[in-house]
Design an enzyme around this catalytic site. Sequence first.
Site, PDB file in Angstrom:
ATOM      1  N   GLU A  64       2.960  23.562 -50.551  1.00 44.67           N
ATOM      2  CA  GLU A  64       3.057  24.995 -50.867  1.00 44.67           C
ATOM      3  C   GLU A  64       4.471  25.426 -50.527  1.00 44.67           C
ATOM      4  O   GLU A  64       4.893  25.337 -49.363  1.00 44.67           O
ATOM      5  CB  GLU A  64       2.053  25.829 -50.081  1.00 44.67           C
ATOM      6  CG  GLU A  64       2.103  27.297 -50.489  1.00 44.67           C
ATOM      7  CD  GLU A  64       1.414  28.218 -49.511  1.00 44.67           C
ATOM      8  OE1 GLU A  64       2.014  29.250 -49.156  1.00 44.67           O
ATOM      9  OE2 GLU A  64       0.288  27.897 -49.088  1.00 44.67           O
ATOM     10  N   CYS A  83       3.666  34.185 -47.380  1.00 44.53           N
ATOM     11  CA  CYS A  83       4.016  33.494 -48.627  1.00 44.53           C
ATOM     12  C   CYS A  83       3.565  34.270 -49.853  1.00 44.53           C
ATOM     13  O   CYS A  83       4.177  34.166 -50.914  1.00 44.53           O
ATOM     14  CB  CYS A  83       3.434  32.082 -48.633  1.00 44.53           C
ATOM     15  SG  CYS A  83       1.658  32.012 -48.406  1.00 44.53           S
TER      16      CYS A  83
END
Length: 458
Positions: free
Chosen positions: A232, A266
């Site tokens: 990620e 994020c």
Amino acid sequence: MSSAPEHLHPVDPSNGEPLAPVAVTTAEALEATVAAARQAQATWADTPLEVRCSRLRSFAAALQGDASEALAQQVAREMGKPLREARAEVRGVATRVESFITQAARACAEEVGVEGGIKVTVRWRPLGVVAVIGPWNYPVATPNNLVLSALVTGNAAVLKPSEFTPRTGAMYHALLTEHLPPGLFGLVQGTGRVGAALVAGDVDMIAFTGSIATGQAIMREAASGMKRLVLELGGKDPMIVLPGADLEAAARHAAIEATRNSGQVCVAVERILVHQDIAETFSQRVAEIVRGLQVGDPRDEATQIGPMANARQRDLVLGQLARARAGGARFLVEGEARGPGFYLSPSVVVGVTPEMDLAREETFGPVVAIQVVRDADEAVARANDTVYGLGASVWGPAGAETEAIADKLQAGMVGVNRGLSTAGGAPWVGWKMSGFGYTRSAAGMRQFMQPQSRAVRA
């Protein structure tokens, strides 16, 4: 890696004062930790799924009361997260265990088919040892998602926490290992050098959360051994706001989701693309909400925004804000850096243009960056004009027209008149350079396993 003793020197972001140093794992100790994990994994893989699940349920039950509070306090002390958010992060670790168990049961189920007189059984086998390299912004929740995915599917795991949050990682590791066979879940500490050594070590998979540049370096190293990857790699999430949207709900979402955890999320709202007909009303309401947010010591129960996790990240955000001002952007709310510590109060910036860093580079700070668009087509074009593709949201009239706009967005997770779903059955997945592989969901669990087909005459 050196064999000589070294130490990490974390600091308290609220005051800049040093915390107790943490010993860096030596090359020899790293090798031994991985070897112990591999040895323990052979037995763990043969352990029935229901027994593995029982171990994880014991961990979830233990992560209550004093243990939960101690871990939350450690997150606040080492990362600077407001205590109320740190508690929510730790509670989420415990409550999410059942979701992992449910999805693992689906992922591990055999698939049987008969064709042309041949019975084919597809079994899902664990890979072996999974290296988990965690971030500092969610130092418990993010590694936990990866570690539990590895363990519940029959793998061993070795965790390297961020060098900014080593004690948080060590406390999480200690709590979980109490409920696991010896050696199955290892811990190594250090900077990127230790992470690189772990990636190059005798592991079968790397699960990493962090920057694109580091993710690319991991991919290059992993290629030599064809090691599996789940990466990620950040986001620049757009939020489109159109006429007919509930502007109060949209403004509140923008203000909170751009500044939560000091914007160090994020899937933070990093780019707001608002229709010109409602831009002024929307922007002013966002500014009102942001002015009311309480900035302060993360251990103060009233604090909504604590310090940034480290000086490097604070200075990166200050640089983006300075360049936006030089490029003609206006500040409805101007954030200020103050010390001691790494505090940066939130900003609301309007007049952001597509070429500015605030519109292109991940900010990861408490900034509400607003761009004005003529129509939905321009909003979609700007939303997709990025190398990132983690999350996005569209706010407009309820119904098919708004959902059709959402269909055009190049993001792994999209919300319509709400934020992103984190339901267990939905994958946590990025598009483009925001990710490689994915987690959560039964399909996400299978990223940690190898399918094997077996054919016999029916």
